[in-house]
Design an enzyme around this catalytic site. Structure first.
Site, PDB file in Angstrom:
ATOM      1  N   ARG A 147      41.805  35.094  44.438  1.00 15.43           N
ATOM      2  CA  ARG A 147      43.256  35.192  44.561  1.00 15.43           C
ATOM      3  C   ARG A 147      43.674  36.400  45.743  1.00 15.43           C
ATOM      4  O   ARG A 147      43.039  37.211  45.563  1.00 15.43           O
ATOM      5  CB  ARG A 147      43.728  35.536  43.101  1.00 15.43           C
ATOM      6  CG  ARG A 147      45.309  35.532  42.941  1.00 15.43           C
ATOM      7  CD  ARG A 147      45.973  35.933  41.630  1.00 15.43           C
ATOM      8  NE  ARG A 147      46.033  37.389  41.707  1.00 15.43           N
ATOM      9  CZ  ARG A 147      46.675  38.042  40.868  1.00 15.43           C
ATOM     10  NH1 ARG A 147      47.394  37.390  39.846  1.00 15.43           N
ATOM     11  NH2 ARG A 147      46.762  39.368  41.125  1.00 15.43           N
ATOM     12  N   ARG A 293      48.114  27.545  32.609  1.00 10.59           N
ATOM     13  CA  ARG A 293      47.712  28.827  32.761  1.00 10.59           C
ATOM     14  C   ARG A 293      47.459  29.633  31.127  1.00 10.59           C
ATOM     15  O   ARG A 293      46.953  30.950  31.325  1.00 10.59           O
ATOM     16  CB  ARG A 293      48.542  29.908  33.700  1.00 10.59           C
ATOM     17  CG  ARG A 293      48.560  29.243  34.864  1.00 10.59           C
ATOM     18  CD  ARG A 293      47.197  30.039  35.717  1.00 10.59           C
ATOM     19  NE  ARG A 293      47.387  31.464  35.741  1.00 10.59           N
ATOM     20  CZ  ARG A 293      46.320  32.321  35.556  1.00 10.59           C
ATOM     21  NH1 ARG A 293      45.024  31.944  35.234  1.00 10.59           N
ATOM     22  NH2 ARG A 293      46.445  33.675  35.811  1.00 10.59           N
ATOM     23  N   ASP A 326      44.047  42.578  30.403  1.00 14.72           N
ATOM     24  CA  ASP A 326      44.568  42.617  29.177  1.00 14.72           C
ATOM     25  C   ASP A 326      44.236  41.557  28.436  1.00 14.72           C
ATOM     26  O   ASP A 326      44.850  41.446  27.124  1.00 14.72           O
ATOM     27  CB  ASP A 326      46.233  42.735  29.365  1.00 14.72           C
ATOM     28  CG  ASP A 326      46.762  41.631  30.327  1.00 14.72           C
ATOM     29  OD1 ASP A 326      46.832  41.708  31.592  1.00 14.72           O
ATOM     30  OD2 ASP A 326      47.552  40.796  29.709  1.00 14.72           O
ATOM     31  N   TRP A 412      59.894  40.435  37.159  1.00 19.61           N
ATOM     32  CA  TRP A 412      58.637  41.171  37.644  1.00 19.61           C
ATOM     33  C   TRP A 412      57.561  40.345  37.582  1.00 19.61           C
ATOM     34  O   TRP A 412      57.034  39.603  36.716  1.00 19.61           O
ATOM     35  CB  TRP A 412      58.596  42.508  36.679  1.00 19.61           C
ATOM     36  CG  TRP A 412      57.197  43.110  37.348  1.00 19.61           C
ATOM     37  CD1 TRP A 412      56.904  44.104  38.402  1.00 19.61           C
ATOM     38  CD2 TRP A 412      55.898  42.849  36.776  1.00 19.61           C
ATOM     39  NE1 TRP A 412      55.862  44.186  38.375  1.00 19.61           N
ATOM     40  CE2 TRP A 412      54.940  43.591  37.619  1.00 19.61           C
ATOM     41  CE3 TRP A 412      55.305  42.356  35.364  1.00 19.61           C
ATOM     42  CZ2 TRP A 412      53.562  43.844  37.466  1.00 19.61           C
ATOM     43  CZ3 TRP A 412      54.016  42.208  35.263  1.00 19.61           C
ATOM     44  CH2 TRP A 412      53.039  43.160  36.266  1.00 19.61           C
TER      45      TRP A 412
HETATM   46  O1  EZ4 Z   1      50.772  40.196  35.163  1.00 15.03           O
HETATM   47  O2  EZ4 Z   1      48.415  40.019  32.548  1.00 15.03           O
HETATM   48  O3  EZ4 Z   1      47.788  36.240  36.709  1.00 15.03           O
HETATM   49  N1  EZ4 Z   1      47.802  37.127  36.216  1.00 15.03           N
HETATM   50  C1  EZ4 Z   1      48.860  38.001  35.974  1.00 15.03           C
HETATM   51  C2  EZ4 Z   1      48.614  39.163  35.250  1.00 15.03           C
HETATM   52  C3  EZ4 Z   1      49.985  39.746  34.441  1.00 15.03           C
HETATM   53  C4  EZ4 Z   1      49.387  40.602  33.367  1.00 15.03           C
HETATM   54  C5  EZ4 Z   1      50.539  41.044  32.291  1.00 15.03           C
HETATM   55  O4  EZ4 Z   1      49.954  41.526  31.295  1.00 15.03           O
HETATM   56  O5  EZ4 Z   1      49.853  37.459  36.356  1.00 15.03           O
HETATM   57  O6  EZ4 Z   1      48.010  40.158  35.952  1.00 15.03           O
HETATM   58 CO    CO Z   2      49.708  35.278  36.676  1.00 16.49          CO
END
Ligand code: EZ4
Ligand code: CO
Length: 412
Positions: A147, A293, A326, A412
């Site tokens: 990515r 996803r 996470d 965001w």
């Molecule tokens: O922003 O898991 O594709 N991955 C993402 C992550 C999310 C975080 C939010 O907790 O978009 O990095």
């Molecule tokens: Co993402």
């Protein structure tokens, strides 16, 4: 096999994790991941106050019945907090069933459909040179798909770029990309869609020129675009042959993807913040996406995500399970067992956890030559070290948020 004990454990070795541990009267334990980044304690309360009391005394073998009972008896359905709690119970029960059977969970799900799981890592850099270095590092670590996220000229901080603060906190280990920042208030970041749309295709052109046409490349737009902007981006990236373009629009409006789809052949991935099959109903039926996803952790567990993926399979839509830091090692293990067993596996997101996290959660998965495998321990193959976990109490941490130049709050 009666559920005798149910503990909800919060630990913060490198970041916060919420873990459910169930113990049966014959001494088997099962683990479930209930981590919801930035809202961890809401799931803790949901589990402790409203789920644990209902679990004690139930038959640990009845996974589907327990799932339906928790989902339907609450009356208030769906949502990230509820579905993370249900997921943790479901995952812990699969772990227990595997241990009772003496088999890894993937065997109970039908056995392996492949030798290993192709995984992608996160390369990022504020500048093109920094990005190239990051791509090279990932290739040296064995990643076969990457990515790509970069800084945008004029913007100070942006989603997907490893922050220096996190890098230092991790003693120089890259922690791409850990967006939650420890502190009392969420960080404010800035955003400008026009600069982003102009800049991103130039980055992919440079990456293709440097690394050639073969390397599978992915990109995450993180819900920031309108449908027509998303269509523009998909179109402008077509020459660079992306593996997928992720989360182009805010996920609530499934219909938005129709417009995007009419305009571009760039493959689309969506759903890391979805939590039930209902969030996918239209986009799967109308074939508006290419990859699902969702994580086991946020989508009602192994049982429910398998239903989503079986539905997707009818339309040649594949899995692309969420796997940022996470998602705890327990959630990652669950993803690997599910991914290994289903036919329509696509790719697995994979980021290394920090060294302290690996001490708390002892894992038996393997990572070799760009492929993950969950291993052959009975159950999920993760052991939780309570003493280690006890060293790291919860730390308040929030995801950042965006404002536009005029002060408007943006996705965001
Ligand atoms: O922003 O898991 O594709 N991955 C993402 C992550 C999310 C975080 C939010 O907790 O978009 O990095
Ligand atoms: Co993402």
């Amino acid at each position: 096999m009666i559920i005798d004990r149910a503990e909800v454990i919060v630990t913060s070795p490198d970041r916060n994790f919420v873990t459910l541990r169930l113990t049966t009267d014959d001494g088997l334990t099962g683990l479930g991941d209930a981590t919801l980044n930035g809202r961890e304690l809401a799931v803790v309360a949901y589990l402790k106050d409203h789920v644990v009391p209902l679990l004690l005394g139930r038959d640990a073998h009845r996974i589907e019945d327990t799932w339906q009972f928790l989902y339907r008896s609450a009356y208030w359905r769906r949502g990230p907090v509820t579905m993370a709690a249900v997921a943790a119970v479901d995952t812990a029960l699969w772990d227990i069933k595997g241990k009772a059977a003496g088999m890894p969970v993937y065997q109970l799900l039908g056995g392996a459909s492949r030798n290993g799981l192709l995984a992608y890592g996160h390369a990022s850099g504020k500048t093109t040179e920094a990005l190239f270095d990051s791509i090279r590092e990932h290739r040296e670590q064995g990643y076969r798909a990457i990515r790509v996220q970069t800084g945008v000229p004029g913007l100070k901080s942006i989603y997907g770029i490893a922050s220096n603060a996190t890098y230092e906190a991790m003693n120089g280990v890259r922690y791409d990309h850990e967006p939650a920042q420890r502190g009392a208030l969420p960080n404010e970041e800035d955003w400008d869609t026009r600069s982003y749309l102009r800049h991103v295709p130039t980055v992919f052109e440079a990456v293709r020129n440097e690394f050639g046409p073969e390397l599978p490349l992915l990109h995450d737009a993180h819900h920031r675009l309108t449908p027509i902007q998303a269509a523009q981006l998909g179109k402008s990236l077509e020459p660079y042959d992306l593996f997928w373009l992720e989360d182009v629009t805010p996920a609530e409006n499934q219909e938005a993807l129709r417009l995007v789809r009419q305009h571009t052949t760039t493959p689309l991935a969506i759903g890391e913040i979805f939590n039930t099959v209902w969030d996918y109903q239209q986009i799967i039926r109308e074939q508006l996406i290419d990859y699902v996803r969702s994580a086991v952790t946020h989508t009602g567990g192994i049982s429910h995500l398998k239903k989503v993926l079986d539905y997707a399979a009818q339309y040649q839509i594949k899995s692309g399970m969420h796997g940022p830091t996470d998602i705890s090692p327990v959630g990652m293990a669950a993803a690997m067992h599910l991914g290994l067993s289903i036919h329509n596996f696509g790719i697995q997101e994979y980021m290394r956890h920090g060294a302290r996290t690996d001490q708390v959660f002892r894992q038996s998965f393997t990572w070799a030559d760009g492929y993950l495998h969950p291993g052959d321990e009975p159950g999920l193959g993760v052991e939780f070290d309570t003493d280690e976990a006890g060293k790291y109490p919860y730390v308040q941490a929030y995801l950042p948020f965006n404002r536009l130049a005029d002060g408007t709050v943006h996705d965001w």
